[in-house]
Structures are given as C-alpha cells and as structure tokens.
Design a protein around this motif. Structure first.
Motif, PDB file in Angstrom:
ATOM      1  N   MET A 355      17.772 -33.611  -4.305  1.00  0.00           N
ATOM      2  CA  MET A 355      16.715 -34.615  -4.404  1.00  0.00           C
ATOM      3  C   MET A 355      16.654 -35.231  -5.802  1.00  0.00           C
ATOM      4  O   MET A 355      16.400 -36.416  -5.975  1.00  0.00           O
ATOM      5  N   ARG A 356      16.871 -34.388  -6.796  1.00  0.00           N
ATOM      6  CA  ARG A 356      16.844 -34.895  -8.175  1.00  0.00           C
ATOM      7  C   ARG A 356      17.990 -35.863  -8.428  1.00  0.00           C
ATOM      8  O   ARG A 356      17.824 -36.873  -9.121  1.00  0.00           O
ATOM      9  N   ARG A 552      23.896 -40.301   2.789  1.00  0.00           N
ATOM     10  CA  ARG A 552      24.216 -40.120   1.375  1.00  0.00           C
ATOM     11  C   ARG A 552      23.602 -38.829   0.853  1.00  0.00           C
ATOM     12  O   ARG A 552      24.204 -38.121   0.052  1.00  0.00           O
ATOM     13  N   LEU A 553      22.369 -38.514   1.295  1.00  0.00           N
ATOM     14  CA  LEU A 553      21.727 -37.270   0.880  1.00  0.00           C
ATOM     15  C   LEU A 553      22.481 -36.056   1.429  1.00  0.00           C
ATOM     16  O   LEU A 553      22.644 -35.051   0.727  1.00  0.00           O
ATOM     17  N   GLU A 554      22.943 -36.154   2.652  1.00  0.00           N
ATOM     18  CA  GLU A 554      23.732 -35.057   3.241  1.00  0.00           C
ATOM     19  C   GLU A 554      25.007 -34.804   2.435  1.00  0.00           C
ATOM     20  O   GLU A 554      25.375 -33.652   2.164  1.00  0.00           O
ATOM     21  N   LYS A 555      25.652 -35.865   2.018  1.00  0.00           N
ATOM     22  CA  LYS A 555      26.862 -35.743   1.199  1.00  0.00           C
ATOM     23  C   LYS A 555      26.555 -35.081  -0.136  1.00  0.00           C
ATOM     24  O   LYS A 555      27.303 -34.219  -0.618  1.00  0.00           O
ATOM     25  N   GLU A 556      25.423 -35.478  -0.750  1.00  0.00           N
ATOM     26  CA  GLU A 556      25.053 -34.896  -2.047  1.00  0.00           C
ATOM     27  C   GLU A 556      24.708 -33.409  -1.915  1.00  0.00           C
ATOM     28  O   GLU A 556      24.998 -32.614  -2.814  1.00  0.00           O
ATOM     29  N   ILE A 557      24.090 -33.021  -0.802  1.00  0.00           N
ATOM     30  CA  ILE A 557      23.788 -31.605  -0.575  1.00  0.00           C
ATOM     31  C   ILE A 557      25.073 -30.787  -0.472  1.00  0.00           C
ATOM     32  O   ILE A 557      25.178 -29.682  -1.036  1.00  0.00           O
ATOM     33  N   LYS A 558      26.061 -31.325   0.214  1.00  0.00           N
ATOM     34  CA  LYS A 558      27.342 -30.636   0.328  1.00  0.00           C
ATOM     35  C   LYS A 558      27.999 -30.483  -1.043  1.00  0.00           C
ATOM     36  O   LYS A 558      28.581 -29.438  -1.356  1.00  0.00           O
ATOM     37  N   GLU A 559      27.894 -31.518  -1.877  1.00  0.00           N
ATOM     38  CA  GLU A 559      28.483 -31.451  -3.223  1.00  0.00           C
ATOM     39  C   GLU A 559      27.787 -30.384  -4.060  1.00  0.00           C
ATOM     40  O   GLU A 559      28.448 -29.623  -4.794  1.00  0.00           O
ATOM     41  N   VAL A 560      26.459 -30.300  -3.960  1.00  0.00           N
ATOM     42  CA  VAL A 560      25.713 -29.273  -4.710  1.00  0.00           C
ATOM     43  C   VAL A 560      26.099 -27.881  -4.231  1.00  0.00           C
ATOM     44  O   VAL A 560      26.282 -26.952  -5.031  1.00  0.00           O
ATOM     45  N   LEU A 561      26.238 -27.696  -2.922  1.00  0.00           N
ATOM     46  CA  LEU A 561      26.636 -26.399  -2.366  1.00  0.00           C
ATOM     47  C   LEU A 561      28.010 -25.981  -2.870  1.00  0.00           C
ATOM     48  O   LEU A 561      28.241 -24.808  -3.201  1.00  0.00           O
ATOM     49  N   GLU A 562      28.935 -26.936  -2.930  1.00  0.00           N
ATOM     50  CA  GLU A 562      30.282 -26.624  -3.431  1.00  0.00           C
ATOM     51  C   GLU A 562      30.229 -26.212  -4.897  1.00  0.00           C
ATOM     52  O   GLU A 562      30.923 -25.289  -5.323  1.00  0.00           O
ATOM     53  N   GLU A 563      29.402 -26.900  -5.686  1.00  0.00           N
ATOM     54  CA  GLU A 563      29.270 -26.550  -7.102  1.00  0.00           C
ATOM     55  C   GLU A 563      28.684 -25.155  -7.258  1.00  0.00           C
ATOM     56  O   GLU A 563      29.158 -24.348  -8.067  1.00  0.00           O
ATOM     57  N   TYR A 564      27.624 -24.853  -6.500  1.00  0.00           N
ATOM     58  CA  TYR A 564      26.992 -23.539  -6.598  1.00  0.00           C
ATOM     59  C   TYR A 564      27.924 -22.439  -6.086  1.00  0.00           C
ATOM     60  O   TYR A 564      27.868 -21.293  -6.559  1.00  0.00           O
ATOM     61  N   GLY A 565      28.766 -22.795  -5.102  1.00  0.00           N
ATOM     62  CA  GLY A 565      29.706 -21.806  -4.572  1.00  0.00           C
ATOM     63  C   GLY A 565      30.720 -21.360  -5.616  1.00  0.00           C
ATOM     64  O   GLY A 565      31.252 -20.240  -5.544  1.00  0.00           O
ATOM     65  N   CYS A 566      31.013 -22.213  -6.584  1.00  0.00           N
ATOM     66  CA  CYS A 566      31.964 -21.884  -7.648  1.00  0.00           C
ATOM     67  C   CYS A 566      31.282 -21.327  -8.893  1.00  0.00           C
ATOM     68  O   CYS A 566      31.956 -21.008  -9.877  1.00  0.00           O
ATOM     69  N   ASP A 567      29.972 -21.242  -8.869  1.00  0.00           N
ATOM     70  CA  ASP A 567      29.219 -20.775 -10.037  1.00  0.00           C
ATOM     71  C   ASP A 567      28.688 -19.362  -9.756  1.00  0.00           C
ATOM     72  O   ASP A 567      27.687 -19.198  -9.047  1.00  0.00           O
ATOM     73  N   ARG A 568      29.340 -18.352 -10.325  1.00  0.00           N
ATOM     74  CA  ARG A 568      28.968 -16.963 -10.073  1.00  0.00           C
ATOM     75  C   ARG A 568      27.566 -16.642 -10.569  1.00  0.00           C
ATOM     76  O   ARG A 568      26.787 -15.958  -9.890  1.00  0.00           O
ATOM     77  N   ASP A 569      27.225 -17.155 -11.726  1.00  0.00           N
ATOM     78  CA  ASP A 569      25.899 -16.890 -12.286  1.00  0.00           C
ATOM     79  C   ASP A 569      24.795 -17.434 -11.388  1.00  0.00           C
ATOM     80  O   ASP A 569      23.749 -16.793 -11.203  1.00  0.00           O
ATOM     81  N   LYS A 570      25.019 -18.653 -10.851  1.00  0.00           N
ATOM     82  CA  LYS A 570      24.037 -19.238  -9.946  1.00  0.00           C
ATOM     83  C   LYS A 570      23.839 -18.369  -8.715  1.00  0.00           C
ATOM     84  O   LYS A 570      22.706 -18.132  -8.276  1.00  0.00           O
TER      85      LYS A 570
END
Length: 607
Positions: A355-356, A552-570
C-alpha cells in the motif's frame, strides 16, 4: 423564441452524441491508419499555403483574399477566451490588464482522436488534457510573441502558426489579433496604437474573412473602439459576427438590463452584423447568484471544480476504496477454515508495504477530468425520468442544507417558546439579542421576497435602531453575522419551492415555455448535469479500480513477497510463535542428527 430554444437544446444533444461517435470511430480506426500513409487534410494544406504566403513581402496581398476567421476586440475584452472556447483549451497566456497578444496568432483547427496542439515549425505535440503541458504551451506562445517584437516595437506583424486537433473540433483557421487600445502607455512604442489598427485593418480588409467582433459587456459600450473600426471595414455587416462577453458581470454592473438586450438586438451600435451572441468568459461574483436573467456563476464554478481538484479527489476516493476493500478481504480470509495465524504478521506487513508503494496511475486524474468536462457539456434533459431524478436530487440536496442551516439558527437564538414550556430550557442573553435581530431581518425578507444576499447600510442602521427600541443594543457586525444564516434559510426555502414547481414543468421546459408559466428551472438542469457527471465519474472510477489498479496492486504484492522471501531477517522477525520455535528446534535436532550420522559413518570407515 420557444421553437428556437427547443431546437437549440436538441442540436446541443445531437452535437454531443456526434462528438463522442467521431472520437470512437477515430480511435477504432487508429490501428488501420497507423499502417497506411497518412494524407494531409484540406484544412492542413490550406493552412500551410497561408504560412508560405505570410513569408512574402507585405505588398503581396494574395494571402489576404483567402478565407479565415479574424478575431478582433478591445484589449482585455475577452477575445482570446472566446477563441479558447472554440479550441476547447486554454492555450494562450493571460495578464491582468497587460497586453499579452503582441502578434497575430493563426490557429488551424481540425479533427483528431486526441486533443493536442503543435507549432508549425516544431515536431513537439502538447497534450491539452494535461495542465502541465498546457502551461508549457502558454509559456511557449508568450516567448514566441516576445521574440517576434524587435527594434523597440510593442507589436509585430509576424504570424505565429499553431495547429490544434481534437474530437469534434470544427475545421477552420482562426486568427487572434492584438487588442485595440485607445491610449499608449509609457512602456509602449509611440506608434503602438496605429500599428495595432494597421494589423487589424489588413486582416479585416480581406473580403473573404469572417470578422468575429468581441465586445466587453462589463464596461460601458461607449468606451469601445472596435465597433467603429469594424463598421468601417464591413459597413453592411455581411461578414461580421458580434459577440458580447462577460455578460454575468454586465448584468450586475448595468442598472438597466434592457441595455444588454438592446446591444444583442443590434440597436445600440451603428455597426451591423450577421448575428449577435452573448457568452460568459469571467468568473462573476456572489451577486450573480440572485439573478434570473443569467444563471451562469454556478455553471462556471462547476466547470472550474471539474477542471481543478475534483478529479484528484475522485482518485483519492478510488484509492481509499481499493485499500478498504482489500483490507476487508484480508479480514474475511482470517475467518476461513484454512486460515493459519502463523502468517498473519507477514501478511499484514506485506499489505502495508504494498500500500505504501502503490501510486495511482498518472493519467487517471486527467482521464477523469476530460470525462467530467465532457459530461457537463450536455445541457439538455432528454426525458421525464431524468427530469424527475434531477428534481429529487435537487430537493434532497437543498433539504440537507436547509436542515443544517435551521440547526445553526436554533443554536443562535436558543429554544423556542414551546421548548421553554415543555423542557424548562431558557435562552441566554446573547441568544435573546440574536432572536430580536433575527425577527427584524425576517421582516425585511417578508417585504422583499427577492432580496439580494447583502444588506445595505440603511437596512443595517434600521435594524439596529429597531432593536434599540426594544431595549437590545447591538452593533453592525452582530447584525451581519445573524443575517447570513437568516438569508441562507430564506434562499434555500425559495430554491426548494422552485424545485417543487419544476416537478410538473418538464414538458413546458422541452417546449421552452417555462417563462410563460412563471417557472425557472435552470437549477434543475444544473443539478441534472451534476448528477450525470457523478454517475459517469463513478463508472469510470470503478473501471479504473477493477481493470487497472487492482491488478497493479496485485503485482506489487507479489514483488514485496519475493523480496521478503529473500530476506532472512525479515522472515525471522515476522514469522514468530510457538510453532515456529518448535520448527526451528526440530530443524536444529535434524542438523545434529545428520552430523552424528556423518561422524558414525566416518568411524566405521576407519575400522
């Protein structure tokens, strides 16, 4: 007159439908045209011929015998605004009383699927639906005008050529000329007045030119210079069209309204013309609100509203709706059988981040702006059902405002006599003073039902003296503060009564007979246009949300999920709880078990 009004409304409706149809056909044929060699239209070729002839010596007068529409008028008379009405965009710079048009500007209008403008010597196209590009276009026009003026002169004979295309635009060539002046100021060249007159005479002397004579209706007609000049160039008025501008201000400033009718009937000036027309090019003032001759101020404000903040507000509403619906969907998902609360923190963080990051598509507000302005152009209510809906919308809106105003008045004057007896509630000293002043103000409105929205100095003085006679001492400011809600209630009651009367006036409206029945239904038509604009905007916004923004929001959610999936600390921070701890301990046990197995295998190998 009634027949003329009837057919005028029908013509306006057909013109709007034709404009939308032309746009659809041009857009539909766009793909086919892109693969073909585009041929220039006759109006474009004709405009190019005029450009070429303008480069010849001024004594070569062939160009002066080619047809065009020449726009002439006194300085600040509104001639540029009239031209922009035809072009359907604010394409020229403006100055408060300052001379802005310093050279002839030739504008070639032609049809096209998109509303764009360009200069003949440039390949850049300005999108006229975007305020940023309109601003750049106006700056470019102003710069070209200043560059055309040389050797200390104030005006120039050099022609600035521009092309404007758009759906529904009439094919023609317009020439905007510098405004006629009566006095040369110190910052002008001494021959400026004669130079402007010479340029105007040169273009008007063309026997094939149509002269569009612009007269400022807000000033005394005797101060005009252009009408004498036009009457000299076209004594019989065979190719002159007269346009009276700023009629909303004219009605307010002139003490005799018949003077406007005299101007528009061609009986005030010795100048003759083929036709006489009145337009509104100014913003007007609050006094125009009480007028019955020209109901234009609300229309102007409505268009400014649609051309300003309204599209942005609609986008904000669409964005809030999208966010609200998405969060409701997430809440409903929590109640499903397959819900696993271990991912709640992760989901919430992903949604907040998406959303941000999400920003509404840039052109969305521009698209809404065009849709809303086009919707407001329809000024004819077509059937009884639409008329009844507009009357109901007007009544509900007025009743809501009336209820608010009456609540304000009750707070100002305190409880009524009935309330005092029943509820033992009594007014304060200030409320008693308000009630006394309110009674005097209501007497003024009873004696003058169509009173203006302001009090004269004599009326204020009389109210103060009458209040003092009752032992109530008040000042002028106190009276004016009380007047505002009192008059507002009176005005809203009048509007509500008109709405009731107009419910049965649809057929009279269609035949142009409202005046004979003593009914004015301009407000109903205005509210119908607002209602149409709201309905069309809601449909367009719904399509934007569903077809564009949700994806477009659905696409952005998928991008955030992919980023968080690669971030162990998150993941360690968001995936918490007893089950996660057990899973981690089980993982460590398995790692220890694997190491023990490797150790045992190594020992066996040594033996």
């Amino acid at each position: 007159m009634q027949v003329q009004l009837k057919y005028q409304k029908e013509v306006e409706r057909l013109e709007k439908e034709n404009k939308e149809l032309r746009k659809s056909l041009m857009l539909r044929a766009g793909d086919k045209i892109a693969h073909k060699k585009i041929k220039k239209s006759l109006i474009d070729m004709y405009s190019e011929v005029l450009d070429e002839l303008c480069d010849y010596d001024s004594s070569y007068d062939t160009q002066d015998h080619l047809p065009r529409v020449v726009v002439v008028g006194d300085q600040s008379s509104g001639k540029t605004s009239v031209l922009e009405m035809v072009a359907q965009a604010r394409i020229f710079p403006r100055g408060a009383g300052e001379m802005m048009t310093r050279a002839p500007v030739m504008v070639t209008l032609s049809e096209g699927p998109y509303h764009i403008a360009s200069f003949k010597d440039s390949t850049r196209e300005f999108d006229l639906t975007k305020e940023s590009e309109l601003s750049e276009l106006r700056k470019e026009v102003e710069l070209r005008m200043l560059n055309s003026v040389r050797l200390g002169r104030t005006v120039s004979h050099e022609v600035i050529s521009m092309t404007v295309k758009g759906p529904g635009l009439q094919r023609m060539v317009l020439v905007d000329l510098p405004g006629i002046i009566s006095t040369v100021t110190t910052d002008m060249a001494s021959d400026t007045r004669e130079a402007i007159r010479s340029i105007s005479e040169q273009y008007m002397s063309n026997p094939n030119a149509i002269i569009l004579c612009i007269q400022d209706g807000s000033v005394d007609a005797e101060r005009s210079n252009v009408t004498d000049l036009v009457s000299q160039m076209d004594p019989q008025g065979k190719r002159t069209i007269f346009v009276l501008t700023k009629v909303d201000l004219a009605e307010e400033n002139l003490t005799n309204p018949d003077r406007i009718r005299k101007i528009l009937s061609g009986k005030l000036f010795p100048m003759k013309a083929l036709g006489y027309f009145a337009v509104v090019t100014g913003k007007g003032t609050a006094q125009t609100e009480n007028s019955g001759t020209f109901n234009t101020t609300a229309d102007i404000k409505l268009k400014q509203w649609a051309d300003g903040m309204l599209p942005k507000k609609c986008v904000e509403v669409g964005w809030e709706t999208l966010e609200d619906e998405f969060r409701k969907f997430m809440e409903r998902a929590k109640n499903s059988k397959d819900h696993d609360d271990i991912f709640d923190s992760l989901k919430a963080c992903v949604v907040d981040e998406a959303m941000r990051r999400h920003e509404w598509e840039d052109k969305a507000a521009d698209v809404l702006r065009v849709i809303q302005l086009n919707a407001l152009e329809d000024r004819s209510v077509h059937d009884k059902q639409q008329w009844d809906a507009a009357c109901k919308f007007l009544e509900e809106s007025v009743k809501d405002k009336l209820h608010t105003t009456e609540s304000t008045l009750r707070e100002m004057v305190g409880p009524s006599t009935k309330e005092q007896w029943m509820y033992w509630s009594y007014p304060t000293e200030e409320q008693k003073r308000r009630a006394a002043v309110k009674s005097e103000l209501e007497n003024i409105l009873k004696s003058d039902y169509k009173h203006k929205n302001t009090l004269t100095y004599d009326e204020v003085t009389q109210v103060r003296k009458n209040a003092q006679a009752q032992g109530v001492d008040v000042d002028n400011e106190f009276i004016r503060e009380t007047w505002h809600p009192v008059y507002r209630r009176h005005f809203l009651r009048r509007a509500l009564a008109k709405a009731y009367d107009c419910r049965k006036a649809f057929y009279a409206y269609h035949q142009g007979l409202e005046g004979e029945l003593g009914v004015e239904c301009n407000d109903v038509v205005l509210f119908w246009r607002i209602q149409q604009m709201i309905r069309i905007t809601a449909n367009a916004l719904r399509q934007q949300v569903m077809n564009r923004e949700a994806r477009r929001l659905e696409k952005e959610i998928k991008e955030v999920l992919e980023e968080y999936g690669c971030d162990r600390d998150k993941k360690e921070h968001l995936l918490t709880g007893r089950r996660v701890m057990l899973a981690e301990e089980l993982k460590r046990v398995r790692q220890i078990q694997e190491k023990l197995e490797e150790f045992i295998y190594a020992l066996n190998a040594e033996k």
